[in-house]
Write a protein that holds these residues in place. Sequence first.
Motif, PDB file in Angstrom:
ATOM      1  N   GLN A  51     -70.161 -44.079 -23.453  1.00 45.30           N
ATOM      2  CA  GLN A  51     -70.490 -44.127 -22.052  1.00 45.30           C
ATOM      3  C   GLN A  51     -71.828 -43.786 -21.859  1.00 45.30           C
ATOM      4  O   GLN A  51     -72.259 -42.812 -22.063  1.00 45.30           O
ATOM      5  N   VAL A  52     -72.484 -44.728 -21.062  1.00 45.09           N
ATOM      6  CA  VAL A  52     -73.813 -44.289 -20.674  1.00 45.09           C
ATOM      7  C   VAL A  52     -74.012 -43.354 -19.375  1.00 45.09           C
ATOM      8  O   VAL A  52     -73.103 -43.732 -18.324  1.00 45.09           O
ATOM      9  N   GLN A  53     -74.685 -42.491 -19.345  1.00 46.64           N
ATOM     10  CA  GLN A  53     -74.890 -41.623 -18.237  1.00 46.64           C
ATOM     11  C   GLN A  53     -76.434 -41.419 -18.095  1.00 46.64           C
ATOM     12  O   GLN A  53     -77.169 -41.321 -19.242  1.00 46.64           O
ATOM     13  N   LEU A  54     -76.938 -41.313 -16.987  1.00 44.56           N
ATOM     14  CA  LEU A  54     -78.344 -41.070 -16.550  1.00 44.56           C
ATOM     15  C   LEU A  54     -78.447 -39.695 -15.589  1.00 44.56           C
ATOM     16  O   LEU A  54     -77.391 -39.674 -14.565  1.00 44.56           O
ATOM     17  N   VAL A  55     -79.214 -38.926 -16.001  1.00 41.45           N
ATOM     18  CA  VAL A  55     -79.295 -37.677 -15.360  1.00 41.45           C
ATOM     19  C   VAL A  55     -80.837 -37.136 -14.999  1.00 41.45           C
ATOM     20  O   VAL A  55     -81.891 -37.326 -15.595  1.00 41.45           O
ATOM     21  N   GLU A  56     -80.865 -37.435 -13.556  1.00 37.69           N
ATOM     22  CA  GLU A  56     -82.398 -37.280 -13.102  1.00 37.69           C
ATOM     23  C   GLU A  56     -82.468 -35.920 -12.652  1.00 37.69           C
ATOM     24  O   GLU A  56     -81.747 -34.959 -12.625  1.00 37.69           O
ATOM     25  N   SER A  57     -84.012 -35.425 -12.648  1.00 37.10           N
ATOM     26  CA  SER A  57     -84.427 -34.106 -12.459  1.00 37.10           C
ATOM     27  C   SER A  57     -85.824 -34.263 -11.960  1.00 37.10           C
ATOM     28  O   SER A  57     -86.536 -35.222 -12.276  1.00 37.10           O
ATOM     29  N   LEU A  72     -76.790 -55.032 -20.431  1.00 34.93           N
ATOM     30  CA  LEU A  72     -75.764 -55.831 -19.946  1.00 34.93           C
ATOM     31  C   LEU A  72     -75.153 -55.716 -18.523  1.00 34.93           C
ATOM     32  O   LEU A  72     -74.758 -56.766 -17.826  1.00 34.93           O
ATOM     33  N   ARG A  73     -75.258 -54.578 -17.861  1.00 33.72           N
ATOM     34  CA  ARG A  73     -75.192 -54.172 -16.426  1.00 33.72           C
ATOM     35  C   ARG A  73     -76.094 -53.332 -16.077  1.00 33.72           C
ATOM     36  O   ARG A  73     -76.705 -52.605 -16.925  1.00 33.72           O
ATOM     37  N   PHE A  74     -76.290 -53.060 -14.884  1.00 34.50           N
ATOM     38  CA  PHE A  74     -77.105 -51.865 -14.254  1.00 34.50           C
ATOM     39  C   PHE A  74     -76.250 -50.516 -14.268  1.00 34.50           C
ATOM     40  O   PHE A  74     -75.180 -50.508 -13.926  1.00 34.50           O
ATOM     41  N   TYR A  75     -76.855 -49.559 -14.912  1.00 28.72           N
ATOM     42  CA  TYR A  75     -76.586 -48.102 -14.808  1.00 28.72           C
ATOM     43  C   TYR A  75     -77.268 -47.464 -13.856  1.00 28.72           C
ATOM     44  O   TYR A  75     -78.491 -47.460 -13.811  1.00 28.72           O
ATOM     45  N   TRP A  76     -76.774 -46.333 -13.112  1.00 22.83           N
ATOM     46  CA  TRP A  76     -77.582 -45.636 -12.151  1.00 22.83           C
ATOM     47  C   TRP A  76     -77.306 -44.114 -12.368  1.00 22.83           C
ATOM     48  O   TRP A  76     -76.089 -43.561 -12.654  1.00 22.83           O
ATOM     49  N   SER A  93     -87.653 -36.866 -14.287  1.00 25.99           N
ATOM     50  CA  SER A  93     -87.332 -37.183 -15.470  1.00 25.99           C
ATOM     51  C   SER A  93     -85.886 -37.742 -15.464  1.00 25.99           C
ATOM     52  O   SER A  93     -85.214 -37.587 -14.793  1.00 25.99           O
ATOM     53  N   CYS A  94     -85.702 -38.484 -16.324  1.00 27.67           N
ATOM     54  CA  CYS A  94     -84.256 -39.064 -16.552  1.00 27.67           C
ATOM     55  C   CYS A  94     -83.856 -39.126 -17.846  1.00 27.67           C
ATOM     56  O   CYS A  94     -84.350 -39.870 -18.881  1.00 27.67           O
ATOM     57  N   ALA A  95     -82.942 -38.502 -17.997  1.00 29.07           N
ATOM     58  CA  ALA A  95     -82.175 -38.148 -19.299  1.00 29.07           C
ATOM     59  C   ALA A  95     -80.995 -39.097 -19.813  1.00 29.07           C
ATOM     60  O   ALA A  95     -80.074 -38.948 -18.654  1.00 29.07           O
ATOM     61  N   ALA A  96     -80.854 -40.057 -20.672  1.00 26.99           N
ATOM     62  CA  ALA A  96     -79.781 -41.028 -20.834  1.00 26.99           C
ATOM     63  C   ALA A  96     -79.078 -40.264 -22.178  1.00 26.99           C
ATOM     64  O   ALA A  96     -79.840 -39.695 -22.931  1.00 26.99           O
ATOM     65  N   SER A  97     -77.721 -40.521 -21.944  1.00 25.24           N
ATOM     66  CA  SER A  97     -77.095 -40.196 -23.042  1.00 25.24           C
ATOM     67  C   SER A  97     -75.881 -41.693 -23.312  1.00 25.24           C
ATOM     68  O   SER A  97     -75.697 -42.353 -22.510  1.00 25.24           O
ATOM     69  N   GLY A  98     -75.604 -41.531 -24.357  1.00 22.29           N
ATOM     70  CA  GLY A  98     -74.612 -42.611 -24.714  1.00 22.29           C
ATOM     71  C   GLY A  98     -75.315 -43.582 -25.591  1.00 22.29           C
ATOM     72  O   GLY A  98     -76.469 -43.258 -26.121  1.00 22.29           O
ATOM     73  N   SER A  99     -74.913 -44.903 -25.969  1.00 22.79           N
ATOM     74  CA  SER A  99     -75.561 -45.874 -26.905  1.00 22.79           C
ATOM     75  C   SER A  99     -76.689 -46.636 -26.098  1.00 22.79           C
ATOM     76  O   SER A  99     -76.025 -47.454 -25.090  1.00 22.79           O
ATOM     77  N   ILE A 100     -77.904 -46.169 -26.093  1.00 24.39           N
ATOM     78  CA  ILE A 100     -78.809 -47.094 -25.679  1.00 24.39           C
ATOM     79  C   ILE A 100     -79.717 -47.812 -26.687  1.00 24.39           C
ATOM     80  O   ILE A 100     -80.163 -47.310 -27.425  1.00 24.39           O
TER      81      ILE A 100
END
Length: 114
Positions: free
Chosen positions: A1-7, A100-104, A21-28
């Motif tokens: 599952q993709v997650q994006l966390v801004e700071s 494949l889709r937009f994640y926010w 900054s934006c840290a992504a987790s999951g399969s990128i």
Amino acid sequence: QVQLVESGGGLVQPGGSLRLSCAASGSILSINPMGWYRQAPGKERELVAVITSPGSTNYADSVKGRFTISRDNAKKTVYLQMNSLKPEDTAVYYCSLHQLRFYWGQGTQVTVSS
């Protein structure tokens, strides 16, 4: 599952700087575009900057020459360096990933005011 966390958002005086900054987790997949959008009160969300791999960038005219987007694929992180900030840059800034889709992300508030 993709997650994006801004700071990195906050309050800054006109002419000042901030780095988001934006840290992504999951399969990128590093080839997929990542970017920053913003939404001011009463306005639609608009593209600020986008970056692909190996580093092609595109900016909104309103931020060209003042903002710089970059990414560190090893850290799955995208950055937005914002210089010479103006009151009209005040908005909630959202990180995005197009895979494949937009994640926010959840958004981070940037307020430019004296």
